[in-house]
Scaffold this motif. Structure first.
Motif, PDB file in Angstrom:
ATOM      1  N   ARG A   1     -51.297   5.950 -18.471  1.00  0.00           N
ATOM      2  CA  ARG A   1     -50.259   5.315 -19.281  1.00  0.00           C
ATOM      3  C   ARG A   1     -50.471   5.616 -20.760  1.00  0.00           C
ATOM      4  NH1 ARG A   1     -48.875  -0.654 -17.227  1.00  0.00           N
ATOM      5  NH2 ARG A   1     -48.891   0.558 -15.290  1.00  0.00           N
ATOM      6  N   LYS A   2     -51.719   5.549 -21.186  1.00  0.00           N
ATOM      7  CA  LYS A   2     -52.036   5.836 -22.590  1.00  0.00           C
ATOM      8  C   LYS A   2     -51.843   7.309 -22.913  1.00  0.00           C
ATOM      9  CE  LYS A   2     -56.317   5.313 -24.025  1.00  0.00           C
ATOM     10  NZ  LYS A   2     -57.556   4.615 -24.460  1.00  0.00           N
ATOM     11  N   GLU A   3     -52.180   8.191 -21.967  1.00  0.00           N
ATOM     12  CA  GLU A   3     -51.997   9.626 -22.201  1.00  0.00           C
ATOM     13  C   GLU A   3     -50.520   9.972 -22.388  1.00  0.00           C
ATOM     14  OE1 GLU A   3     -53.819  11.645 -18.946  1.00  0.00           O
ATOM     15  OE2 GLU A   3     -55.825  11.634 -19.854  1.00  0.00           O
ATOM     16  N   GLY A   4     -49.655   9.343 -21.603  1.00  0.00           N
ATOM     17  CA  GLY A   4     -48.226   9.576 -21.762  1.00  0.00           C
ATOM     18  C   GLY A   4     -47.731   9.133 -23.128  1.00  0.00           C
ATOM     19  N   PHE A   5     -48.214   7.971 -23.561  1.00  0.00           N
ATOM     20  CA  PHE A   5     -47.858   7.458 -24.885  1.00  0.00           C
ATOM     21  C   PHE A   5     -48.343   8.405 -25.980  1.00  0.00           C
ATOM     22  CE2 PHE A   5     -49.075   4.949 -28.627  1.00  0.00           C
ATOM     23  CZ  PHE A   5     -47.859   4.363 -28.948  1.00  0.00           C
ATOM     24  N   LYS A   6     -49.577   8.886 -25.853  1.00  0.00           N
ATOM     25  CA  LYS A   6     -50.126   9.806 -26.851  1.00  0.00           C
ATOM     26  C   LYS A   6     -49.324  11.103 -26.917  1.00  0.00           C
ATOM     27  CE  LYS A   6     -54.999   8.399 -27.050  1.00  0.00           C
ATOM     28  NZ  LYS A   6     -56.410   8.821 -26.793  1.00  0.00           N
ATOM     29  N   GLN A   7     -48.872  11.566 -25.750  1.00  0.00           N
ATOM     30  CA  GLN A   7     -48.076  12.792 -25.712  1.00  0.00           C
ATOM     31  C   GLN A   7     -46.775  12.616 -26.494  1.00  0.00           C
ATOM     32  OE1 GLN A   7     -49.069  15.675 -24.355  1.00  0.00           O
ATOM     33  NE2 GLN A   7     -47.195  16.734 -24.958  1.00  0.00           N
TER      34      GLN A   7
END
Length: 326
Positions: free
Chosen positions: A192-198
């Motif tokens: 979830r955090k990786e998607g946000f960072k992207q």
């Protein structure tokens, strides 16, 4: 009446070791001898239900949940139960209260009762989990977490984080805080955090700070006021709706107006988020539909049918009142 726990204490071994022994799993020779000695001395008789089903395959599907007070878990279990009943099966549910040891022990206990399959609503998968799956040798399905060795059904957490990140940036926010959970939880803490960072990387520029709490609403309420006052974001993206609800109360406790002074978002699509004021912008996860899908996938696994190793459920961003334009 003597229990497995009594046997474990008298033999000086873990309860899960006794369960493994009773289910025919591998234990060392000295351990086997200790357990057998205690069983003989106490006259212990294994679970009557399991004994009566010794030569049969049951129509029970074991469903293991990490906690009972979770909206996500309860909705998923409702979907599993509804679908299993419609297909002529019954659900046997066990709550582990977020204890990994109890989770593994439950796998052996369910197998000892000759259940036909196990659906595990997982938060983390350890080597001990994988060993248990191999030893019990019954169809197993993970829900909520992904692993290469076990069939699984997940929500698209990366897409959820990405869509929320894009949405907050589209509202003009340039100073954003992300309040997440530990990375031991791959779905929520990592994907979830990786998607946000992207989204931040693709649609910036912006300033982002990352903070961490637990899944508890109370913990979020405790940590959010100081974080908000120190970092002073215009938007706070919370990794779950529960965290967002705690942060919402935390913001009000220091005199902030949401969304005028601070925009707040969550993930999950919990029912309460649509009736509070302001209603919460969130990403809807189709938990009940995922439960129904998990039940159908489990039946196929039990029947030896071919299934996709990974099933990914889509998500849906719901725009409400808690995010303001900057």
């Amino acid at each position: 009446m003597t229990t497995i726990l009594d046997i474990a204490k008298l033999a000086g071994v873990a309860k899960s070791t006794v369960s493994r022994y009773l289910n025919g799993g591998s234990v060392s020779e000295p351990t086997r001898q200790k357990i057998e000695r205690v069983i003989k001395e106490t006259g212990y008789i294994p679970n009557a239900f399991a004994q009566s089903l010794k030569a049969k395959q049951t129509n029970f599907i074991g469903t293991i949940v990490p906690r009972l007070d979770s909206f996500a878990a309860s909705r998923t279990v409702m979907g599993i139960d509804d679908e299993l009943k419609s297909l002529g099966y019954q659900m046997l549910m066990s709550n582990t209260d977020q204890s990994v040891e109890r989770e593994i022990e439950t796998i052996y206990n369910l197998a000892n009762q000759k259940i036909a399959g196990v659906i595990l609503l997982a938060t983390v998968i350890t080597k001990e989990h994988l060993n248990a799956f191999r030893e019990v040798g019954i169809p197993t399905l993970l829900v909520g977490q992904e692993h290469t060795e076990v069939p699984c059904l997940i929500h698209d957490d990366f897409k959820a984080g990405y869509e929320m990140g894009k949405h907050v940036l589209s509202k003009g926010h340039k100073r954003i805080a992300y309040l997440g959970v530990g990375e031991h939880d791959i779905a929520v803490g990592v994907k979830r955090k990786e998607g946000f960072k992207q989204a931040m990387a693709e649609h910036g520029p912006c300033e982002v700070a990352y903070f961490e709490t637990s899944f508890s609403m109370q913990d979020s309420f405790r940590v959010s006021p100081k974080m908000i006052e120190t970092y002073q974001p215009s938007a706070l993206v919370c990794a779950t709706d529960n965290i967002a609800l705690g942060a919402l109360k935390g913001a009000y406790s220091i005199g902030m107006n949401v969304p005028k002074d601070l925009s707040i978002t969550g993930f999950g699509g919990y029912e309460v988020t649509g009736i509070i004021h302001p209603s919460l912008t969130t990403v809807n996860f189709h938990f009940k539909a995922a439960g129904k899908m998990a039940a159908r996938k489990m039946i196929k696994l039990m029947n030896g049918e071919e299934v996709n190793h990974l099933t990914r459920m889509d998500v849906e961003l719901i725009e409400r009142e808690s995010v303001d334009n900057v």
